[in-house]
Design a protein around this motif. Structure first.
Motif, PDB file in Angstrom:
ATOM      1  N   LEU A  10       8.605   9.090  -1.414  1.00 47.89           N
ATOM      2  CA  LEU A  10       8.782   8.906  -2.854  1.00 47.89           C
ATOM      3  C   LEU A  10       8.772  10.227  -3.620  1.00 47.89           C
ATOM      4  O   LEU A  10       9.008  10.243  -4.825  1.00 47.89           O
ATOM      5  CB  LEU A  10       7.670   8.008  -3.408  1.00 47.89           C
ATOM      6  N   ARG A  11       8.518  11.313  -2.929  1.00 47.09           N
ATOM      7  CA  ARG A  11       8.283  12.594  -3.591  1.00 47.09           C
ATOM      8  C   ARG A  11       9.372  12.972  -4.589  1.00 47.09           C
ATOM      9  O   ARG A  11       9.092  13.302  -5.738  1.00 47.09           O
ATOM     10  CB  ARG A  11       8.111  13.698  -2.564  1.00 47.09           C
ATOM     11  N   LYS A  12      10.634  12.941  -4.169  1.00 47.56           N
ATOM     12  CA  LYS A  12      11.712  13.354  -5.069  1.00 47.56           C
ATOM     13  C   LYS A  12      11.820  12.444  -6.284  1.00 47.56           C
ATOM     14  O   LYS A  12      12.242  12.870  -7.345  1.00 47.56           O
ATOM     15  CB  LYS A  12      13.036  13.411  -4.318  1.00 47.56           C
ATOM     16  N   SER A  13      11.445  11.197  -6.137  1.00 47.42           N
ATOM     17  CA  SER A  13      11.531  10.247  -7.245  1.00 47.42           C
ATOM     18  C   SER A  13      10.421  10.406  -8.263  1.00 47.42           C
ATOM     19  O   SER A  13      10.595  10.078  -9.432  1.00 47.42           O
ATOM     20  CB  SER A  13      11.477   8.813  -6.718  1.00 47.42           C
ATOM     21  N   ILE A  14       9.261  10.912  -7.817  1.00 52.97           N
ATOM     22  CA  ILE A  14       8.105  10.913  -8.707  1.00 52.97           C
ATOM     23  C   ILE A  14       7.582  12.296  -9.076  1.00 52.97           C
ATOM     24  O   ILE A  14       6.772  12.415  -9.982  1.00 52.97           O
ATOM     25  CB  ILE A  14       6.939  10.081  -8.125  1.00 52.97           C
ATOM     26  N   ALA A  21       3.272  -4.696   2.957  1.00 52.39           N
ATOM     27  CA  ALA A  21       4.220  -3.598   3.135  1.00 52.39           C
ATOM     28  C   ALA A  21       3.483  -2.282   2.954  1.00 52.39           C
ATOM     29  O   ALA A  21       2.460  -2.219   2.283  1.00 52.39           O
ATOM     30  CB  ALA A  21       5.358  -3.710   2.123  1.00 52.39           C
ATOM     31  N   PHE A  22       4.028  -1.248   3.565  1.00 54.08           N
ATOM     32  CA  PHE A  22       3.459   0.091   3.451  1.00 54.08           C
ATOM     33  C   PHE A  22       4.578   1.037   3.056  1.00 54.08           C
ATOM     34  O   PHE A  22       5.649   1.034   3.662  1.00 54.08           O
ATOM     35  CB  PHE A  22       2.840   0.541   4.776  1.00 54.08           C
ATOM     36  N   LEU A  23       4.344   1.839   2.020  1.00 57.82           N
ATOM     37  CA  LEU A  23       5.287   2.865   1.595  1.00 57.82           C
ATOM     38  C   LEU A  23       4.671   4.231   1.849  1.00 57.82           C
ATOM     39  O   LEU A  23       3.569   4.518   1.371  1.00 57.82           O
ATOM     40  CB  LEU A  23       5.601   2.752   0.104  1.00 57.82           C
ATOM     41  N   GLU A  24       5.376   5.055   2.600  1.00 58.45           N
ATOM     42  CA  GLU A  24       4.945   6.420   2.860  1.00 58.45           C
ATOM     43  C   GLU A  24       5.140   7.228   1.583  1.00 58.45           C
ATOM     44  O   GLU A  24       6.257   7.325   1.057  1.00 58.45           O
ATOM     45  CB  GLU A  24       5.755   7.019   4.005  1.00 58.45           C
ATOM     46  N   LEU A  25       4.063   7.770   1.061  1.00 61.15           N
ATOM     47  CA  LEU A  25       4.089   8.507  -0.199  1.00 61.15           C
ATOM     48  C   LEU A  25       5.099   9.656  -0.175  1.00 61.15           C
ATOM     49  O   LEU A  25       5.802   9.904  -1.152  1.00 61.15           O
ATOM     50  CB  LEU A  25       2.686   9.026  -0.531  1.00 61.15           C
ATOM     51  N   ALA A  26       5.220  10.338   0.957  1.00 59.34           N
ATOM     52  CA  ALA A  26       6.139  11.473   1.047  1.00 59.34           C
ATOM     53  C   ALA A  26       7.590  11.073   0.788  1.00 59.34           C
ATOM     54  O   ALA A  26       8.375  11.870   0.277  1.00 59.34           O
ATOM     55  CB  ALA A  26       6.012  12.142   2.415  1.00 59.34           C
ATOM     56  N   VAL A  50       0.855  -1.176   0.000  1.00 58.89           N
ATOM     57  CA  VAL A  50       0.000   0.000   0.000  1.00 58.89           C
ATOM     58  C   VAL A  50       0.895   1.231   0.000  1.00 58.89           C
ATOM     59  O   VAL A  50       1.826   1.334   0.798  1.00 58.89           O
ATOM     60  CB  VAL A  50      -0.941   0.013   1.227  1.00 58.89           C
ATOM     61  N   VAL A  51       0.606   2.148  -0.916  1.00 55.24           N
ATOM     62  CA  VAL A  51       1.336   3.409  -0.997  1.00 55.24           C
ATOM     63  C   VAL A  51       0.348   4.519  -0.662  1.00 55.24           C
ATOM     64  O   VAL A  51      -0.633   4.722  -1.378  1.00 55.24           O
ATOM     65  CB  VAL A  51       1.942   3.631  -2.403  1.00 55.24           C
ATOM     66  N   SER A  52       0.592   5.192   0.458  1.00 60.28           N
ATOM     67  CA  SER A  52      -0.299   6.257   0.901  1.00 60.28           C
ATOM     68  C   SER A  52       0.467   7.118   1.900  1.00 60.28           C
ATOM     69  O   SER A  52       1.697   7.091   1.912  1.00 60.28           O
ATOM     70  CB  SER A  52      -1.562   5.664   1.519  1.00 60.28           C
ATOM     71  N   SER A  53      -0.253   7.839   2.750  1.00 58.96           N
ATOM     72  CA  SER A  53       0.425   8.712   3.693  1.00 58.96           C
ATOM     73  C   SER A  53      -0.219   8.673   5.066  1.00 58.96           C
ATOM     74  O   SER A  53      -1.438   8.630   5.196  1.00 58.96           O
ATOM     75  CB  SER A  53       0.427  10.154   3.194  1.00 58.96           C
ATOM     76  N   THR A  54       0.641   8.677   6.060  1.00 59.08           N
ATOM     77  CA  THR A  54       0.186   8.841   7.441  1.00 59.08           C
ATOM     78  C   THR A  54       0.624  10.192   7.976  1.00 59.08           C
ATOM     79  O   THR A  54       0.364  10.525   9.108  1.00 59.08           O
ATOM     80  CB  THR A  54       0.755   7.737   8.348  1.00 59.08           C
ATOM     81  N   ARG A  55       1.309  10.967   7.139  1.00 54.24           N
ATOM     82  CA  ARG A  55       1.849  12.261   7.566  1.00 54.24           C
ATOM     83  C   ARG A  55       0.869  13.412   7.394  1.00 54.24           C
ATOM     84  O   ARG A  55       1.170  14.539   7.757  1.00 54.24           O
ATOM     85  CB  ARG A  55       3.136  12.565   6.810  1.00 54.24           C
ATOM     86  N   THR A  56      -0.278  13.149   6.829  1.00 51.52           N
ATOM     87  CA  THR A  56      -1.291  14.185   6.668  1.00 51.52           C
ATOM     88  C   THR A  56      -2.201  14.195   7.891  1.00 51.52           C
ATOM     89  O   THR A  56      -2.232  13.246   8.669  1.00 51.52           O
ATOM     90  CB  THR A  56      -2.138  13.925   5.408  1.00 51.52           C
ATOM     91  N   THR A  57      -2.950  15.261   8.059  1.00 48.13           N
ATOM     92  CA  THR A  57      -3.908  15.340   9.160  1.00 48.13           C
ATOM     93  C   THR A  57      -5.287  15.590   8.576  1.00 48.13           C
ATOM     94  O   THR A  57      -5.504  16.644   7.994  1.00 48.13           O
ATOM     95  CB  THR A  57      -3.548  16.491  10.118  1.00 48.13           C
ATOM     96  N   PRO A  58      -6.192  14.638   8.664  1.00 47.03           N
ATOM     97  CA  PRO A  58      -5.996  13.291   9.198  1.00 47.03           C
ATOM     98  C   PRO A  58      -5.182  12.431   8.225  1.00 47.03           C
ATOM     99  O   PRO A  58      -5.034  12.766   7.049  1.00 47.03           O
ATOM    100  CB  PRO A  58      -7.425  12.753   9.336  1.00 47.03           C
ATOM    101  N   ALA A  59      -4.698  11.313   8.706  1.00 44.84           N
ATOM    102  CA  ALA A  59      -3.904  10.403   7.875  1.00 44.84           C
ATOM    103  C   ALA A  59      -4.740   9.902   6.711  1.00 44.84           C
ATOM    104  O   ALA A  59      -5.924   9.606   6.866  1.00 44.84           O
ATOM    105  CB  ALA A  59      -3.404   9.229   8.696  1.00 44.84           C
ATOM    106  N   MET A  60      -4.120   9.839   5.529  1.00 45.29           N
ATOM    107  CA  MET A  60      -4.833   9.342   4.344  1.00 45.29           C
ATOM    108  C   MET A  60      -4.955   7.821   4.378  1.00 45.29           C
ATOM    109  O   MET A  60      -5.849   7.261   3.768  1.00 45.29           O
ATOM    110  CB  MET A  60      -4.107   9.774   3.066  1.00 45.29           C
TER     111      MET A  60
END
Length: 98
Positions: free
Chosen positions: A86-90, A79-84, A58-68
């Motif tokens: 990946l920012r520089k890559s995408i 596995a979980f990938l924090e979207l933030a 799952v690719v999403s974010s927990t750094r937003t308020t509220p978490a996405m």
């Protein structure tokens, strides 16, 4: 979003259903699926494709308020990938005037 041109001129969101159907159709032919969503409604889909032997990230974010990303979906995923992260890559590179 699908638009229907009938007398009621209604619209219906179906992307979640379309995504689920596509995932179930390809599951027998893939080893892994990346789900770019944090919607907890997809937890059952993730569980189902995992039973078919597919690893789900799952690719999403927990750094937003509220978490996405819902906690249930993150726990179900392999596995979980924090979207933030990946920012520089995408992100799109913008040209500077000059």
């Amino acid at each position: 979003m699908r638009h229907y041109e009938d007398e009621s001129k209604r619209s219906r969101r179906s992307i979640g259903v379309d995504l689920a159907v596509d995932a179930l159709e390809i599951a027998p032919r893939v080893d892994a699926i990346f789900l770019f969503s944090g919607d907890g409604d997809f937890r059952v889909l993730v569980e189902t494709v995992q039973r078919l032997g597919v690893r789900v990230t799952v690719v999403s974010s927990t750094r937003t308020t509220p978490a996405m990303a819902s906690d249930e979906l993150r726990r179900q995923a392999d596995a979980f990938l924090e979207l933030a992260t990946l920012r520089k890559s995408i992100e799109r590179q913008t040209r500077r005037p000059g």
